[in-house]
Design a protein around this motif. Structure first.
Motif, PDB file in Angstrom:
ATOM      1  N   PRO A 556     -70.443 -31.447   4.076  1.00  0.00           N
ATOM      2  CA  PRO A 556     -70.582 -30.378   4.517  1.00  0.00           C
ATOM      3  C   PRO A 556     -69.194 -29.531   4.433  1.00  0.00           C
ATOM      4  CG  PRO A 556     -70.417 -31.055   6.310  1.00  0.00           C
ATOM      5  CD  PRO A 556     -70.352 -32.604   5.836  1.00  0.00           C
ATOM      6  N   GLU A 557     -70.478 -27.934   3.948  1.00  0.00           N
ATOM      7  CA  GLU A 557     -68.678 -27.136   3.746  1.00  0.00           C
ATOM      8  C   GLU A 557     -67.569 -27.521   4.983  1.00  0.00           C
ATOM      9  OE1 GLU A 557     -67.929 -23.041   3.030  1.00  0.00           O
ATOM     10  OE2 GLU A 557     -69.856 -23.660   2.841  1.00  0.00           O
ATOM     11  N   SER A 558     -66.674 -27.273   4.248  1.00  0.00           N
ATOM     12  CA  SER A 558     -65.242 -27.503   5.799  1.00  0.00           C
ATOM     13  C   SER A 558     -64.470 -26.592   6.023  1.00  0.00           C
ATOM     14  CB  SER A 558     -64.643 -28.708   5.806  1.00  0.00           C
ATOM     15  OG  SER A 558     -63.909 -28.866   4.297  1.00  0.00           O
ATOM     16  N   CYS A 559     -63.447 -26.251   7.333  1.00  0.00           N
ATOM     17  CA  CYS A 559     -62.720 -25.448   7.403  1.00  0.00           C
ATOM     18  C   CYS A 559     -61.260 -25.862   7.029  1.00  0.00           C
ATOM     19  CB  CYS A 559     -62.544 -24.968   8.435  1.00  0.00           C
ATOM     20  SG  CYS A 559     -64.271 -24.437   9.420  1.00  0.00           S
ATOM     21  N   LEU A 560     -61.297 -27.108   6.169  1.00  0.00           N
ATOM     22  CA  LEU A 560     -60.326 -27.995   6.303  1.00  0.00           C
ATOM     23  C   LEU A 560     -59.075 -26.463   4.793  1.00  0.00           C
ATOM     24  CD1 LEU A 560     -58.666 -30.850   6.370  1.00  0.00           C
ATOM     25  CD2 LEU A 560     -59.334 -31.228   3.876  1.00  0.00           C
ATOM     26  N   SER A 586     -61.569 -23.544   1.716  1.00  0.00           N
ATOM     27  CA  SER A 586     -59.935 -22.812   2.464  1.00  0.00           C
ATOM     28  C   SER A 586     -58.858 -24.023   2.239  1.00  0.00           C
ATOM     29  CB  SER A 586     -60.684 -22.367   4.617  1.00  0.00           C
ATOM     30  OG  SER A 586     -62.238 -21.807   4.712  1.00  0.00           O
ATOM     31  N   LEU A 587     -59.063 -24.481   1.217  1.00  0.00           N
ATOM     32  CA  LEU A 587     -57.397 -25.098   1.305  1.00  0.00           C
ATOM     33  C   LEU A 587     -56.811 -24.731   0.913  1.00  0.00           C
ATOM     34  CD1 LEU A 587     -57.069 -28.203   1.567  1.00  0.00           C
ATOM     35  CD2 LEU A 587     -57.128 -28.679  -1.157  1.00  0.00           C
ATOM     36  N   GLN A 588     -55.243 -24.805   1.578  1.00  0.00           N
ATOM     37  CA  GLN A 588     -54.308 -24.236   1.616  1.00  0.00           C
ATOM     38  C   GLN A 588     -53.207 -25.100   1.654  1.00  0.00           C
ATOM     39  OE1 GLN A 588     -53.254 -21.279   3.932  1.00  0.00           O
ATOM     40  NE2 GLN A 588     -55.130 -19.981   4.465  1.00  0.00           N
ATOM     41  N   GLN A 589     -52.929 -26.298   1.194  1.00  0.00           N
ATOM     42  CA  GLN A 589     -52.278 -27.326   1.030  1.00  0.00           C
ATOM     43  C   GLN A 589     -52.487 -28.467   0.045  1.00  0.00           C
ATOM     44  OE1 GLN A 589     -49.096 -27.578   3.735  1.00  0.00           O
ATOM     45  NE2 GLN A 589     -49.527 -25.805   4.923  1.00  0.00           N
ATOM     46  N   LEU A 590     -52.256 -29.441  -0.239  1.00  0.00           N
ATOM     47  CA  LEU A 590     -52.878 -30.640  -0.985  1.00  0.00           C
ATOM     48  C   LEU A 590     -51.743 -31.598  -1.238  1.00  0.00           C
ATOM     49  CD1 LEU A 590     -54.630 -32.524  -2.012  1.00  0.00           C
ATOM     50  CD2 LEU A 590     -54.647 -31.035  -4.327  1.00  0.00           C
ATOM     51  N   SER A 591     -51.548 -32.338  -0.906  1.00  0.00           N
ATOM     52  CA  SER A 591     -50.367 -33.167  -1.314  1.00  0.00           C
ATOM     53  C   SER A 591     -50.554 -34.754  -1.990  1.00  0.00           C
ATOM     54  CB  SER A 591     -48.993 -33.559  -0.106  1.00  0.00           C
ATOM     55  OG  SER A 591     -48.583 -34.558  -0.698  1.00  0.00           O
ATOM     56  N   PHE A 592     -50.478 -34.967  -3.246  1.00  0.00           N
ATOM     57  CA  PHE A 592     -50.437 -36.699  -3.514  1.00  0.00           C
ATOM     58  C   PHE A 592     -49.397 -37.249  -3.145  1.00  0.00           C
ATOM     59  CE2 PHE A 592     -53.728 -34.658  -5.421  1.00  0.00           C
ATOM     60  CZ  PHE A 592     -55.135 -34.237  -5.169  1.00  0.00           C
TER      61      PHE A 592
END
Length: 788
Positions: A556-560, A586-592
């Motif tokens: 579902p649509e998340s607040c992540l 709403s994703l603001q930070q992503l790390s791989f």
């Protein structure tokens, strides 16, 4: 006083003011009030001559006089602690930092207060005076600190900690005897159930004592038996008694009002159902219902199968409150002779053993010593022994999918949750009272057995106040499905507050993206999700037999807002990540981290997906991802108008690049006015590339770059000096207008020429804040030999 005089004598002749100030400091007990009224210029000279106790009391007077005591506390730290605290640049109050560390060192016997005159004053008790400033406390080894804090002479210290302490940590714990565990119970009950502790963290416990570990976990979750069972210096918990008294008075008033109402109904010729016989039957049924809810623990089915009958909460709501648990006072004294009551109490005695007392709050306040641990040890043992045959019988059964467990169910006996010959839980949650619980739980480097995981799963299933969960290097293996089961049960609570989940371990038992999708589908309200594994488990399957793939679960649509994934050298498939990105607007930070790119087009597909699905992304990080052949995509990221922070850490950016690639990077950054932070550690920049990066701040640049990280890049002192001179030139051309504020230089070759390095650092510190370390570059010579 003698020590102070000796110190002053060693410093040579002193002025009349200094001598007078020393005399005043020796008589502060009598002159304190007059000293606080002194003018600021006199108080300034007196403050450094005070003991830490009077210096702490002088804070208000110093503030009124416009003086700061921070430099004095910082000097005290350097003189007494003789260490550099971690993240010292972020310390805003050295008074609090000093007194908090002072409390911990005195508590654990690390610091001798007689070693320095500033720490020794017969008018003050060190622990009592410093305790109001303690917001974080670490207990270690044999828990000697817990024993000391619960001693009778430290009751006021414990009371202060109950109001000030927020973070309680356990480190390097060892097995302990019952008397020490009793002290720990008293400490946790006061600091968590009736205190302000909101975070419990445990570190480095290679061989944990299962009973001690579960004791800490259960009390952190707010579960424990009646507060009257917690005997503190021969008296039950006073706070619990006050709450029980208030609840009892409310109950008495309600019964009185109900009695008056029934009497009016009777005199008015009301319904015949109000006859004495009918009333007795109603009262008996009410007593049975209340009694069963309080005493049903020993009569319950096995813990791992009880959740379905408990509904959405492990403890019934009418027996739960924000601060205190249920009270047996709902069974009034006039019903004590009721046959149902006697029979139920006999059953409870039988469940916990003939020699054990049935603990009731209307008994004498003193409890038998062994009663304290009936709840967690005896009941658990007898319940567990009844489950052994059942566990062995079901050992070979296929596990059910954790996403298809019954509503509100924690661990229901998955194959990954079982321990051969083990038990299904250590204690009965139904037999417990519910007190205040913490909002953050962190477990670092603590192996969790199947039994412990099942208990943690059951605790998590109703831990509605939990906001942050961190499980790091716990050797979960297949038991991760047990934890997921408890989390899924928790997600069904309407008042669930969980916002941060961080899971990391050596081996992964299921693909990272599958785990991310499972958690996010159950917790769309999460703000931060971090999944990190070092290696893929090659010995076991990815999931228990019979489990359908979580990749089929709709998200579902998340607040992540923040997503971190460390792959155990798994390929990064954008197709698997795409549903997560689409659901996380709403994703603001992503790390791989440690991902492999299966084909040359994969990174491009990822960038297109990010641009389409995550328009608010501000921070993007790649660590240990080979980007040597993805120069086009790197440039596209650097010119993104939305990203504010980009990290390429150990990504081999310049491994097969040309000089033109570096020039393109510099020109792209110069044109990007939205990028605030660029982190390039571990990319073998060397001297010449570092010097070239100074052109980012040239006169024709529109860059707003504030932070630059060039750690671990084979930078030598002469190259750093040339960079600093070139940077100074650009700043002068721009009339001193530059937004560059932070430069990180960890693990570079600055030790090869200390004098040149110091000159370069001096120049740079006049321009920005520089963070570096004293690193021995000779140990990393082989790794960087290619750029010499």
């Amino acid at each position: 006083a003698a020590a102070l005089s000796g110190t002053m004598a060693a410093e040579g002749p002193r002025s009349l003011f200094a001598l007078s100030a020393a005399a005043v400091s020796r008589s502060m007990g009598a002159l304190e009030r007059d000293v606080w009224a002194l003018p600021g210029h006199l108080l300034r000279g007196l403050l450094p001559l005070l003991t830490v106790f009077h210096l702490e009391r002088a804070e208000g007077a110093a503030r009124r006089a416009g003086l700061s005591t921070q430099p004095i506390w910082r000097k005290l730290w350097d003189d007494v602690m003789k260490t550099r605290p971690p993240n010292s640049e972020n310390i805003t109050c050295w008074r609090k930092k000093f007194l908090e560390t002072f409390f911990s060192n005195v508590l654990h016997g690390v610091l001798d207060v007689s070693s320095d005159w500033r720490l020794n004053d017969h008018q003050f008790l060190p622990l009592l005076h410093s305790s109001p400033h303690v917001s974080q406390l670490t207990l270690c080894n044999m828990l000697q600190g817990a024993v000391e804090l619960t001693a009778e002479h430290n009751q006021k210290v414990l009371e202060n900690l109950a109001g000030s302490l927020r973070v309680l940590k356990f480190q390097h714990l060892l097995s302990s005897d019952q008397s020490i565990r009793r002290s720990l119970v008293l400490l946790l009950h006061r600091l968590i159930h009736h205190g302000s502790v909101s975070q419990v963290s445990m570190y480095s416990w290679p061989v944990p004592d299962t009973l001690l570990l579960i004791l800490i976990l259960s009390m952190s979750a707010g579960f424990w038996r009646s507060g009257n069972a917690l005997v503190y210096h021969s008296s039950p918990c006073g706070l619990c008694r006050e709450e029980d008294k208030a609840q009892s008075q409310e109950s008495t008033q309600e019964r009185a009002e109900r009695g008056r109402y029934d009497e009016r109904e009777w005199t008015d010729g009301g319904n015949q159902e109000g006859s004495p016989r009918a009333d007795a039957e109603v009262n008996a049924s009410k007593a049975d219902a209340c009694l069963n809810s309080v005493l049903s623990g020993p009569r319950r089915p096995p813990l791992r199968n009880q959740a379905s009958e408990e509904g959405s909460s492990t403890v019934p709501r009418d027996h739960t409150s924000a601060r205190g648990g249920s009270s047996p006072h709902c069974v009034s004294a006039q019903l004590s002779g009721h046959p149902v009551l006697r029979q139920a109490r006999r059953r409870l005695k039988s469940a916990v053993g003939k020699k054990r007392r049935c603990l009731r709050r209307n008994r004498a306040p003193r409890a038998e010593p062994e009663d304290l641990y009936d709840f967690i040890f005896t009941v658990a043992r007898e319940d567990n022994s009844a489950l052994l045959n059942k566990n062995n019988a079901t050992e070979g059964e296929n596990a059910e999918n954790w996403t298809s467990s019954s509503p509100g169910s924690p661990c229901t006996g998955h194959a990954g949750c079982k321990k051969r010959g083990g038990s299904a839980g250590i204690f009965s949650l139904k037999a417990a009272h519910r007190f205040r619980s913490v909002s953050t739980l962190e477990l670092f480097s603590i192996p969790l057995t199947g039994e412990t995981c099942r208990t943690l799963s059951n605790l998590l299933s109703s831990w509605a106040s939990l906001e942050n969960l961190v499980l790091s290097y716990n050797g979960l293996g297949a038991n991760i499905f047990c934890i997921l089961s408890g989390l899924q049960a928790l997600s069904r609570h309407s008042d669930c507050r969980l916002r941060t989940v961080r899971l990391s371990d050596v081996f992964s038992h299921m693909p990272c993206m599958e785990l991310v999708r499972c958690i996010l589908s159950a917790f769309p309200q999460l703000h931060t999700l971090s999944v990190s594994f070092d290696l893929k488990n090659q010995l076991e399957g990815n999931r228990p037999e019979g489990n359908p793939s979580c990749s089929e679960v709709e998200i579902p649509e998340s607040c992540l807002e923040q997503l971190e994934i460390r792959f155990p050298r798994e390929p990064l498939h954008t197709a698997f990540l795409l549903p997560v990105l689409k659901a996380s607007k709403s994703l603001q930070q992503l790390s791989f981290d440690s991902a492999t790119l299966p084909c040359s087009q994969e990174l491009g597909l990822l960038l297109e997906a990010l641009k389409e699905c995550n328009p608010n992304l501000k921070k993007l990080s790649f660590h240990d991802v080979n980007l040597a052949e993805h120069q086009k995509e790197v440039l596209l990221l650097l010119q993104d108008p939305v990203l504010q922070e980009i990290t390429f850490s150990f990504c081999r950016l310049f491994e097969s690049s040309t000089t033109e690639f570096l020039s393109e990077i510099i020109n792209t950054v110069k044109r990007n006015s939205s990028l605030k932070s660029l982190k390039l550690p571990g990319n073998r920049l060397g001297n010449h590339r570092l010097v070239a990066l100074a052109d980012i701040f040239s006169e024709d640049s529109s860059s707003s770059l504030c932070q630059l990280d060039v750690s671990s890049n084979c930078i030598k002192p002469d190259g750093l000096l040339e960079f600093s001179k070139k940077l100074e030139g650009h700043i002068q051309q721009r009339g001193g207008q530059i937004q560059f504020t932070h430069l990180r230089l960890f693990q570079n070759w600055l030790d090869q020429d200390a004098e040149t390095a110091q000159e370069a650092l001096r120049r740079l510190k006049a321009v920005c804040s520089v963070v570096n370390d004293s690193w021995d570059s000779s140990q990393a010579f082989a790794d960087y030999i290619s750029v010499m």
